[in-house]
Write an enzyme that holds these catalytic residues in place. Structure first.
Site, short mmCIF file in Angstrom:
data_model
loop_
_atom_site.label_atom_id
_atom_site.label_comp_id
_atom_site.label_asym_id
_atom_site.label_seq_id
_atom_site.Cartn_x
_atom_site.Cartn_y
_atom_site.Cartn_z
N GLY A 216 0.83 -1.21 0.00
CA GLY A 216 0.00 0.00 0.00
C GLY A 216 0.85 1.25 0.00
O GLY A 216 0.79 2.05 -0.92
N GLY B 219 0.48 -6.97 3.81
CA GLY B 219 1.70 -7.75 3.71
C GLY B 219 2.56 -7.66 4.95
O GLY B 219 3.64 -8.24 5.01
N ASN C 76 6.50 -9.31 17.29
CA ASN C 76 6.86 -10.52 16.54
C ASN C 76 8.17 -10.21 15.81
O ASN C 76 8.16 -9.52 14.79
CB ASN C 76 5.74 -10.87 15.55
N PRO C 77 9.27 -10.73 16.34
CA PRO C 77 10.57 -10.37 15.74
C PRO C 77 10.67 -10.70 14.26
O PRO C 77 11.30 -9.96 13.50
CB PRO C 77 11.57 -11.23 16.54
N GLU D 6 6.81 2.54 9.36
CA GLU D 6 7.43 3.62 8.59
C GLU D 6 8.76 4.11 9.14
O GLU D 6 9.51 4.80 8.45
CB GLU D 6 6.43 4.79 8.47
MO1 MOS Z 1 1.37 5.05 4.97
S1 MOS Z 1 2.31 6.43 3.78
O1 MOS Z 1 0.56 5.93 6.12
O2 MOS Z 1 0.53 3.95 4.07
#
Ligand code: MOS
Length: 767
Positions: free
Chosen positions: A271, A499, A661-662, A734
């Site tokens: 996404g 994913g 979850n490593p 992120e």
């Molecule tokens: Mo993210 S850029 O908040 O899918």
């Protein structure tokens, strides 16, 4: 108005005792975990590996036909002639839809912080008139029996345009830049002290402009919908980060009731901010209505570049003044990005300077340029990904000027509380992240003097940078838990799986929360008919769902205690006095007081207990400064002969609360860091300012890192739980990308003595 409201909320929350707020009492699961923290494999893994996971563009519908879009080749203008005759006469054609026969619709409400059902990225009218507002705008849709027939017929449309002047020049738009009052939920303009004066009198200072290019979304799975009307109801198989909100918005737009729209999106092939509600879903829905047929519309790769916004280019000024000890006296972060008035994403690059460092004075402001483009949107750590490039490059430049280690300079300016609001950090261990990372990476081997290390034609250098990303938990997350007498539970929410392992981690969570083994739990998601989950974005989904599951588990406990009645060993105990473990309700103080779920349900002749609950408003973010942070380390080699830049080693040391979850976490961190390599070295949307058109709308011309571009990546973390968040976790989606571009740029400087301030760092810039 928004600033006033948020200020008031912050003030009130400041007075409210901690214990009354979410996170006021640490989540008991922080110190007690079974399935959480284990390396559970992705539950969706086997289906995906076997090719059995069905994506939106693969769903087949009875009587389905295929759509192709026609895009405007001009940037501003009007359609003066539109002849659909040849296209309509082509074999297999069912419908040619243009602004003439497209149903009249309102505009999609733009994504905002105040209306969470608003999902639009663009307020440009969708095929409602003859006007062209940006290059690539959809001007027609062709429906045919096969994709090939639709593609062919689309090439037969005869359209003439009267071209008018367009705004396409970044620099030229600066005199008319807009200054928005707020950037997301922050006030845009921040002025503390007199930063310019401090800068002028600082012992050390840097003051530079950093440029980052536009970038486009390139998820592996192209945007696609397969949909059908059944009478006045709609079923839409989409690939979207916002299932529930899309259903609400589509219902409003087409004048339907919310129950008449069902959006299904069990799997999303990436996404990154780009899988929202755009024009293609709307025109496909309209065309299906006109044709009375189910429709599949899958964008081409070029189509994604034409009608799905990407990241805006930016030009950022970062200036830092420091005293003789390196303590910041001024931090200036200002700049320009593109955001047309009909767009929704402000690219919050100035967030990077707001929470990272203490400084005597601050001057922060963003300016928006209005160009005629497809509106930019959220993309892979919007704001921070590129804001940290500027800020963390500048910090490195200052350390170089002062002749001190850049980590040391950062630590001298490490804030004890949020530098602007003064609120306490919920948890922050950036210092430890740097220490651990430096040790693991072998930072002590770095030569402070640039250009000192060579291996034949290669110059070798090391760089580092800090990254940060705010914690978010979205309001309005709802889940349903159905606990069966057979000892199984189903947790249901319209949540999105892009994913990253959403279902896997929430099954781990629910197992611990409900006191059941993971195998007993099913997580049902990806369907707007389920209790509404907020969008998957802003690295917030895990916390949003976790808070809702925790609330639902409490409600379930209340219900079980009620059903248990007076005859039960747990009679008289209340929700805070028991825990759910091993299929039983157990008294915390007196563990001998216990009764199994099965026994309670059997005795009350119930097959199941069903509860629905929501996570409540995320008020904790106003009481505490909550951020994930990172220390990124990079080693590069740069060829003297060709200028080729090879990243040899990359290490991310993260401070993101507890890691749930490593196995899935490492994947997310690494994925983010690879996106960071793209940002640093390869990715660049080439926008022709003469024509207003993107020139490299293919993966052959727009370069994302391939396997051979990606070095061995190491990931470590502090793992220190955040006592203010559900499960002690903060977002990790992120944070991986933030800091990487600066770490690479700083390493390139250390290798070569060349400071590159505009991304991507290509070989021509270092030769
Ligand atoms: Mo993210 S850029 O908040 O899918």
């Amino acid at each position: 108005m928004q600033n006033v409201v948020i200020d008031s909320v912050k003030t009130v929350i400041g007075w409210v005792p901690e214990r009354w707020l979410p996170g006021g009492t640490p989540d008991p699961l922080i110190g007690r975990r079974g399935a959480v923290g284990t390396q559970a494999s992705r539950l969706d893994g086997p289906l995906k590996v076997a090719g059995q996971a069905r994506f939106a563009g693969e769903v087949a519908m009875e009587g389905m036909c295929y759509a192709t879009l026609v895009h405007s080749p001009v940037t501003r203008g009007t359609i003066t002639r539109l002849d659909t005759g040849r296209a309509e006469a082509a074999p297999g054609v069912i419908l040619v839809m243009t602004h003439r026969n497209m149903p009249r619709l309102g505009t999609v409400p733009l994504i905002s912080m105040t209306d969470l059902s608003a999902v639009g990225n663009s307020a440009v009218p969708i095929m409602q008139d003859a006007e062209i507002r940006y290059n690539g705008q959809v001007v027609a849709l062709v429906l045919a029996e096969t994709q090939e027939q639709a593609d062919h017929a689309a090439s037969l449309l005869d359209i003439d345009y009267a071209v008018s002047a367009a705004k396409t020049d970044f620099d030229g738009a600066k005199p008319n830049a807009r200054v928005p009052a707020s950037i997301l939920i922050e006030k845009n303009h921040v002025s503390v002290g007199n930063a310019e004066r401090e800068l002028g009198s600082a012992r050390y200072s840097v003051d530079n402009v950093y440029k980052t290019p536009g970038q486009n979304h390139n998820a592996i799975e192209l945007h696609a919908v397969t949909l059908a009307w059944q009478g006045d109801s709609l079923t839409i198989h989409d690939t979207t980060q916002m299932i529930a909100a899309s259903a609400t918005a589509i219902a409003k737009l087409f004048g339907l009731k919310r129950e008449q729209v069902r959006v299904l999106s069990p799997y999303v092939g990436g996404g990154f901010g780009g899988k929202g509600l755009w024009d293609h879903q709307i025109v496909a829905i309209a065309a299906a209505k006109l044709a009375g047929r189910p429709v599949r519309l899958a964008l081409s790769r070029e189509g994604v570049y034409r009608i799905i916004g990407g990241r805006t280019p930016t030009e950022q000024r970062v200036a830092i003044g420091a005293d003789g000890d390196g303590r910041f006296t001024a931090l200036v972060h200002t700049g320009y990005s593109v955001m047309p008035p009909y767009g929704a994403s402000p690219e919050q690059y100035s967030m990077s300077a707001r929470a990272a460092y203490r400084s005597k004075s601050f001057e922060i402001i963003q300016r928006h340029l209005d160009l005629d483009i497809v509106p930019n949107t959220f993309m892979r750590a919007p704001g921070e990904a590129i804001g940290t490039f500027a800020v963390e490059s500048a910090v490195d430049e200052l350390a170089d000027q002062m002749g001190i280690d850049p980590i040391e300079l950062r630590m001298r300016n490490e804030p004890e509380q949020h530098p602007l609001s003064g609120t306490p950090f919920s948890q922050r261990a950036l210092r430890k992240a740097f220490e651990d990372g430096a040790r693991r990476f072998g930072w002590e081997k770095r030569q402070a003097q640039p250009g000192m290390v060579r291996d034949g034609e290669w110059r070798i250098g090391m760089g580092c940078a800090a990254g940060s990303f705010p914690y978010a938990r979205m309001p309005g997350a709802e889940v349903r838990i159905r606990l069966g007498r057979d000892g199984t539970a189903t947790v249901s929410s319209s949540a999105q799986e892009m994913g990253m392992g959403t279902a896997t981690v929430q099954v781990q969570h629910a197992a611990d929360r409900l006191g059941l083994p993971m195998e007993a739990i099913t997580f049902e998601m990806g369907d707007s008919d389920l209790p509404a989950a907020p969008m998957a974005g802003g690295s917030s989904q895990t916390a949003s769902l976790a808070a809702a599951i925790a609330a639902a588990a409490d409600k379930l406990t209340v219900e079980l205690l009620r059903l248990a009645g007076n005859a039960s060993p747990v009679a008289g105990l209340r929700v805070g006095e028991v825990r759910l473990m091993e299929g039983e309700i157990v008294g915390i103080e007196e563990p001998s007081r216990r009764e199994s779920f099965n026994s309670i349900l059997s005795r009350s002749s119930r097959d199941e207990v069903v509860v629905t609950a929501g996570g409540g408003a995320p008020l904790e973010i106003f009481k505490f400064a909550m951020h994930s942070s990172s220390a990124i380390f990079c080693e590069v080699r740069v060829s003297d002969v060709t200028g080729e830049i090879r990243v040899e080693r990359l290490l991310g040391s993260f401070d993101c609360g507890a890691i749930l979850n490593p196995k899935t976490a490492i994947s997310q961190f690494k994925g983010g860091m690879i996106m960071g390599l793209g940002l640093a070295l390869t990715e660049e949307t080439l926008f022709d300012e003469r024509s207003g058109r993107i020139m490299n709308a293919t993966l052959a011309d727009y370069h994302v890192p391939t396997h051979l571009d990606v070095p061995e990546i190491e990931v470590i973390w502090t793992g220190i739980p955040d006592s203010r968040s559900p499960l002690g976790a903060r977002g990790i989606g992120e944070i991986g990308i933030t800091g990487v571009a600066a770490a690479v740029a700083n390493a390139v400087y250390n290798a070569t003595g060349k400071r590159v301030r505009d991304l991507p760092i290509t070989l021509d810039k270092v030769l």
